[in-house]
Design a protein around this motif. Structure first.
Motif, short mmCIF file in Angstrom:
data_model
loop_
_atom_site.label_atom_id
_atom_site.label_comp_id
_atom_site.label_asym_id
_atom_site.label_seq_id
_atom_site.Cartn_x
_atom_site.Cartn_y
_atom_site.Cartn_z
N ALA A 44 0.82 -1.21 0.00
CA ALA A 44 0.00 0.00 0.00
C ALA A 44 0.86 1.26 0.00
N THR A 45 0.34 2.30 -0.61
CA THR A 45 1.03 3.59 -0.60
C THR A 45 0.45 4.52 0.45
N ARG A 46 -0.49 4.03 1.23
CA ARG A 46 -1.06 4.78 2.35
C ARG A 46 -1.17 3.84 3.54
N LEU A 47 -1.41 4.37 4.70
CA LEU A 47 -1.60 3.52 5.88
C LEU A 47 -2.91 2.75 5.74
N VAL A 48 -2.84 1.46 5.94
CA VAL A 48 -4.03 0.60 5.88
C VAL A 48 -4.11 -0.11 7.22
N SER A 49 -5.26 -0.03 7.87
CA SER A 49 -5.41 -0.63 9.19
C SER A 49 -5.70 -2.12 9.10
N ALA A 50 -5.47 -2.79 10.21
CA ALA A 50 -5.81 -4.21 10.30
C ALA A 50 -7.32 -4.40 10.12
N ALA A 51 -8.11 -3.40 10.55
CA ALA A 51 -9.56 -3.48 10.38
C ALA A 51 -9.93 -3.46 8.90
N GLU A 52 -9.23 -2.66 8.09
CA GLU A 52 -9.48 -2.64 6.65
C GLU A 52 -9.11 -3.98 6.03
N ASP A 53 -7.97 -4.53 6.46
CA ASP A 53 -7.58 -5.85 5.96
C ASP A 53 -8.61 -6.90 6.37
N ALA A 54 -9.11 -6.83 7.60
CA ALA A 54 -10.10 -7.79 8.08
C ALA A 54 -11.38 -7.71 7.25
N GLU A 55 -11.82 -6.51 6.96
CA GLU A 55 -13.03 -6.34 6.14
C GLU A 55 -12.83 -6.92 4.75
N PHE A 56 -11.64 -6.73 4.18
CA PHE A 56 -11.31 -7.32 2.87
C PHE A 56 -11.36 -8.84 2.95
N VAL A 57 -10.73 -9.41 3.96
CA VAL A 57 -10.72 -10.88 4.10
C VAL A 57 -12.14 -11.40 4.23
N ARG A 58 -12.95 -10.73 5.03
CA ARG A 58 -14.32 -11.18 5.25
C ARG A 58 -15.17 -11.04 3.99
N SER A 59 -15.17 -9.83 3.41
CA SER A 59 -16.10 -9.56 2.30
C SER A 59 -15.64 -10.09 0.95
N ARG A 60 -14.34 -10.19 0.75
CA ARG A 60 -13.83 -10.59 -0.57
C ARG A 60 -13.28 -12.01 -0.61
N MET A 61 -12.93 -12.55 0.55
CA MET A 61 -12.32 -13.89 0.55
C MET A 61 -13.22 -14.94 1.19
N ILE A 62 -13.80 -14.65 2.33
CA ILE A 62 -14.57 -15.67 3.06
C ILE A 62 -16.03 -15.74 2.62
N LEU A 63 -16.74 -14.62 2.71
CA LEU A 63 -18.18 -14.65 2.45
C LEU A 63 -18.57 -15.11 1.04
N PRO A 64 -17.83 -14.73 -0.01
CA PRO A 64 -18.21 -15.27 -1.32
C PRO A 64 -18.14 -16.80 -1.39
N ILE A 65 -17.18 -17.39 -0.70
CA ILE A 65 -17.08 -18.85 -0.70
C ILE A 65 -18.22 -19.46 0.10
N LEU A 66 -18.52 -18.87 1.25
CA LEU A 66 -19.59 -19.40 2.09
C LEU A 66 -20.97 -19.21 1.46
N ASP A 67 -21.25 -17.99 0.98
CA ASP A 67 -22.62 -17.65 0.59
C ASP A 67 -22.92 -17.81 -0.90
N ILE A 68 -21.92 -17.68 -1.75
CA ILE A 68 -22.17 -17.81 -3.19
C ILE A 68 -21.77 -19.19 -3.68
N GLU A 69 -20.55 -19.59 -3.36
CA GLU A 69 -20.06 -20.89 -3.81
C GLU A 69 -20.59 -22.05 -2.97
N LYS A 70 -21.02 -21.74 -1.75
CA LYS A 70 -21.62 -22.73 -0.83
C LYS A 70 -20.63 -23.81 -0.38
N TYR A 71 -19.42 -23.37 -0.05
CA TYR A 71 -18.41 -24.25 0.53
C TYR A 71 -18.11 -23.79 1.94
N ASP A 72 -17.77 -24.74 2.82
CA ASP A 72 -17.20 -24.39 4.11
C ASP A 72 -15.79 -23.88 3.89
#
Length: 152
Positions: A44-72
């Motif tokens: 990153a070229t700016r400060l990015v918080s752990a909270a921003e990273d957490a939101e990315f992991v949740r919304s872009r990595m975990i939830l699509p697999i759980l809710d769209i792809e239907k995998y654990d």
């Protein structure tokens, strides 16, 4: 719901997805789906918080697999990745998901050489280390504070 869980790999602060090629190969060779991504804080070229990273992991990595792809999901978190990864998984376990009628969940969390702060006590990582940085980390606090003040 699909039968085999997907392994979501949350990289450390100085790693890119390519650093996990071997473990991805091993998991895929055994029939497991895998996903990893560069965190917003990575390069990153700016400060990015752990909270921003957490939101990315949740919304872009975990939830699509759980809710769209239907995998654990099983999370594999390396180094810094344990902070945003475990925060992103909060409330996505089997019991929590079942109460909202969801059939998929985060089944487990694997931490590799990761920081494991106590949950919910409000302390930061430095407080958990006894209030000071480890001797092998050279910290220039005044420079850090200058950078923070210019960004804010």
């Amino acid at each position: 719901m699909n039968s085999s869980p997907v392994f979501v790999i949350v990289p450390g602060a100085s790693q890119t997805p390519s650093h996990y090629a071997h473990i991805i190969h091993l998991l895929q060779a055994r029939g497991h789906g895998t996903l990893t991504a560069l965190l917003p804080s990575g390069g990153a070229t700016r400060l990015v918080s752990a909270a921003e990273d957490a939101e990315f992991v949740r919304s872009r990595m975990i939830l699509p697999i759980l809710d769209i792809e239907k995998y654990d999901v099983i999370l594999i978190m390396h180094s810094y990745g344990g902070l945003p990864g475990s925060a992103a998984a909060r409330g996505l376990g089997s019991a929590d998901r079942a109460t909202s009628g969801r059939k998929t969940a985060v089944l487990g969390q694997i931490f590799i050489a990761s920081i494991l702060p106590h949950g919910g006590n409000g302390e930061d990582v430095i407080a958990l280390l006894g209030g000071k940085w480890p001797s092998f980390i050279d910290v220039h606090l005044s420079k850090c504070m200058q950078l923070v003040s210019t960004v804010l």
